[in-house]
Design an enzyme around this catalytic site. Structure first.
Site, PDB file in Angstrom:
ATOM      1  N   ASP A 124       0.825  -1.207   0.000  1.00 42.96           N
ATOM      2  CA  ASP A 124       0.000   0.000   0.000  1.00 42.96           C
ATOM      3  C   ASP A 124       0.861   1.259   0.000  1.00 42.96           C
ATOM      4  O   ASP A 124       1.947   1.285   0.578  1.00 42.96           O
ATOM      5  CB  ASP A 124      -0.897  -0.008   1.246  1.00 42.96           C
ATOM      6  CG  ASP A 124      -1.676   1.277   1.395  1.00 42.96           C
ATOM      7  OD1 ASP A 124      -2.580   1.513   0.582  1.00 42.96           O
ATOM      8  OD2 ASP A 124      -1.342   2.069   2.298  1.00 42.96           O
ATOM      9  N   GLU A 137       1.122  -0.492  -5.228  1.00 41.87           N
ATOM     10  CA  GLU A 137       0.079   0.525  -5.397  1.00 41.87           C
ATOM     11  C   GLU A 137       0.778   1.867  -5.632  1.00 41.87           C
ATOM     12  O   GLU A 137       1.126   2.577  -4.701  1.00 41.87           O
ATOM     13  CB  GLU A 137      -0.826   0.617  -4.164  1.00 41.87           C
ATOM     14  CG  GLU A 137      -2.042   1.485  -4.419  1.00 41.87           C
ATOM     15  CD  GLU A 137      -2.516   2.277  -3.208  1.00 41.87           C
ATOM     16  OE1 GLU A 137      -3.680   2.698  -3.201  1.00 41.87           O
ATOM     17  OE2 GLU A 137      -1.716   2.497  -2.279  1.00 41.87           O
TER      18      GLU A 137
END
Length: 671
Positions: free
Chosen positions: A327, A381
């Protein structure tokens, strides 16, 4: 140093070769230091075996790294939650502390904390490497818990290898996976949701919010305890059972891991752990994330590298995760965190704002992950599009297997919000969906959890809005619903069929889950109404949601068995902006999209190779809520072009708002 391969593949990177080589040199130097100090990267990543609470026979041993601490105690019921000399830590070298607690004092299930002292202050803390944290339902206070069950979990997933050709990800959040207004559990997810994923045909589950986080509404992105399974969903063994069952059914499980930042909470997390702000994080403003209200790791410290790399090894070896979706990678890559940056030219990547320490950490993490499991999956990401992010380490890249194609969902939202579909530009659609960096695999998606967070809407809700509430039954007729169903299918097919590596769907969106996502909070009177999944909408045979689910299943199956295999190149064939007709090919497959809301075309010529063709998937099929205007039983023969006998075309009937996939059939050999 030789010119990295990914620069050779992209000559536009040549002016920035010096900066790229500097980043690679930093990684090589750091790895050499790790090998010198720890022996190798894998041994260095065994920090969770050294730190944390461990059973050593007749006692438990707990070690902590707290260089600024002056005194440290273990407290719990055994000490009446007071500092007791019998449970005081002994200071070791390099800022480490150690205590041995007889098993007659603490046992499995007991609660405890640390009471840490430093010059001028003290505070209660949870151990940095603790593997179990629980929250008191009444006081809402978090405590560490001894979690040493007598029987070790027995795996029976030996030899499991993920299916990655293509990688088809089902993004899931265990807590909000129930139809009931509650927090769901790992066991309930295994029994009730996993069978749905198996039936839907996806090959990989991406689990969110696994690491312990104090605030449920953070979606798991404000992590406090990096080695602890979030206890609100169940026990570590129940998570292992879920992963084991997925593996037995041929489905990989990757974890949405958060190493980009940490929660600011002091008593529950790492912030101000030993009385300093700079133990794990940057000092000063650089240690504060301006957009996320969280702490930013200092990836330049060897102890921080060990903590995070050890965390990667822990989740793979202890829980058999098949890899990670990292993330917030954009936030890690640049000192400005990518905030208000357009990344419109290569100079935006190489202007001195790169966080070389963070890049080195990500490179080390990818090297470690694939050393532990050569079949592991790593996904970044990143919205910046950093060159080399998904290139192999040996080619000079950061080593990710895939990057998320984050511009695609933003593009679809922009199209739906700002333009009526009469004005959708098919050239722009094809360009946005098919542009991929050479040699770097991407995960394409129309919408993930991000696009439906409170204040936003799912794609289907944007398309049909209030009509969803009373016009989705089979008996109702609505042009708005018809339009929404047609575009929902076309958007997904266009996104998946142009993917270069993989595709992602957030749970429920495959059948057009309504409305938005909103976790219980003060602003909604702590309601779970929008933090759940309404599976009954798909299961109800009298509602049209079943059509979207059926199409998604058929689309996923065709992608697995046919048109997404081996990442065949995607070539535009007919991109006619005035007709809103878009056709492209991949290998022996042709994808035809008529985005026009009103114009159907008869005998429309599509350039093809010579041969005969059949339709293998159509959004207009009645099983998917279509009108069955396209005859899928026909065999189509390519005709020679008038005035050009070297070219061929198919003459097709292409209804408005319809898409279908055609396969060129093999020709019989003449002996």
């Amino acid at each position: 140093m030789e010119t990295p391969t990914f620069i050779k593949n992209d000559p536009w990177l040549k002016p920035f070769e010096h900066a790229i080589k500097k980043r690679i040199k930093h990684y090589q130097t750091t790895l050499a230091d790790i090998n010198r100090i720890f022996g190798n990267l894998y041994q260095m990543a065994g920090g969770y075996d050294y730190y944390g609470l461990h059973d050593i026979g007749d006692a438990y041993r707990l070690r902590e790294w707290a260089p600024n601490a002056t005194q440290l105690f273990l407290i719990g019921d055994f000490s009446k939650w007071l500092c007791d000399k019998r449970y005081e830590f002994e200071k070791k070298d390099n800022g480490n502390w150690e205590v041995l607690i007889p098993k007659s004092v603490i046992k499995h299930g007991d609660l405890f904390k640390l009471h840490m002292f430093w010059q001028g202050g003290d505070g209660l803390r949870l151990p940095s490497h603790i593997n179990r944290v629980v929250q008191d339902e009444k006081t809402k206070i978090f405590s560490a818990q001894v979690w040493q069950p007598q029987e070790k979990y027995k795996w029976d997933d030996q030899g499991f290898i993920p299916q990655v050709n293509p990688l088809l990800i089902y993004e899931g959040h265990v807590g909000m996976s129930s139809e009931e207004e509650k927090v769901n559990t790992f066991s309930e997810f295994k029994d009730k949701v996993l069978p749905r994923i198996i039936k839907a045909g996806y090959t990989t589950i991406q689990l969110m919010a696994i690491q312990e986080h104090p605030y449920y509404g953070s979606f798991g992105y404000h992590v406090s305890n990096y080695f602890a399974v979030s206890s609100r969903f169940g026990t570590p063994e129940e998570l292992k059972d879920l992963i084991n069952e997925a593996h037995k059914n041929g489905i990989a499980v990757i974890m949405d891991i958060v190493h980009s930042h940490a929660v600011k909470n002091r008593e529950e997390g790492l912030a101000f752990f030993d009385g300093t702000v700079y133990q794990y994080f940057h000092d000063g403003p650089r240690g504060e994330h301006p957009a996320w209200d969280s702490k930013c790791f200092n990836y330049g410290k060897m102890e921080v590298l060990q903590f995070l790399l050890s965390n990667c090894r822990y989740w793979i070896e202890e829980f058999h995760f098949d890899g990670f979706r990292f993330d917030g990678v954009t936030s890690m890559l640049y000192t400005h965190h990518g905030l208000e940056y357009s990344f419109s030219s290569y100079s935006d990547y190489y202007n001195g704002t790169e966080d070389t320490d963070a890049m080195t950490y990500l490179t080390l993490a990818n090297q470690l992950i694939h050393h532990i499991n050569p079949h592991a999956i790593s996904v970044a990401e990143d919205m910046s599009g950093l060159p080399g992010l998904a290139s192999a380490v040996q080619d000079g890249g950061l080593g990710f297997d895939y990057r998320l194609s984050m511009g695609v969902p933003d593009f679809w939202i922009k199209m739906i919000k700002e333009y009526s579909d009469e004005h959708w530009n098919v050239g722009q659609i094809f360009h946005e969906l098919s542009q991929h960096r050479y040699g770097e695999k991407t995960i394409s998606y129309a919408e993930s959890h991000d696009q439906a967070l409170v204040g936003d809407k799912t794609i289907i809700f944007r398309l049909v809005d209030k009509e969803m509430y009373d016009k989705m039954d089979l008996a109702s007729e609505s042009l708005i619903i018809d339009r929404g169903l047609a575009l929902h299918k076309m958007i997904r097919l266009a996104t998946l069929s142009t993917a270069y590596g993989g595709y992602l769907n957030f749970m429920g969106n495959e059948f057009g889950h309504p409305e938005w996502i909103d976790f219980p909070r003060e602003g909604n009177n702590w309601s779970y109404k929008y933090a759940r999944r309404q599976w009954g909408l798909m299961d109800n045979s009298e509602l049209k949601f079943k059509y979207l689910a059926a199409f998604d299943k058929a689309m996923i199956e065709k992608a697995k068995t046919d048109f997404l295999l081996d990442n065949m190149p995607c070539y535009g064939v007919n991109i006619n902006e005035s007709d809103q007709l878009m056709c492209f090919k991949r290998g022996r497959f042709y994808f035809i999209f008529n985005w026009s809301p009103s114009n159907s075309y008869t005998d429309y010529g599509i350039f093809t190779d010579a041969g005969k063709y059949r339709i293998i998937l159509s959004t207009d099929n009645s099983k998917f809520g279509g009108y069955a205007n396209v005859d899928e039983s026909l065999t189509y023969f390519a005709e020679r072009m008038p005035f050009n006998s070297d070219q061929y075309q198919l003459k097709l009937y292409i209804p408005a708002r319809t898409a279908f996939v055609m396969e060129r059939l093999p020709t019989k050999r003449v002996h």
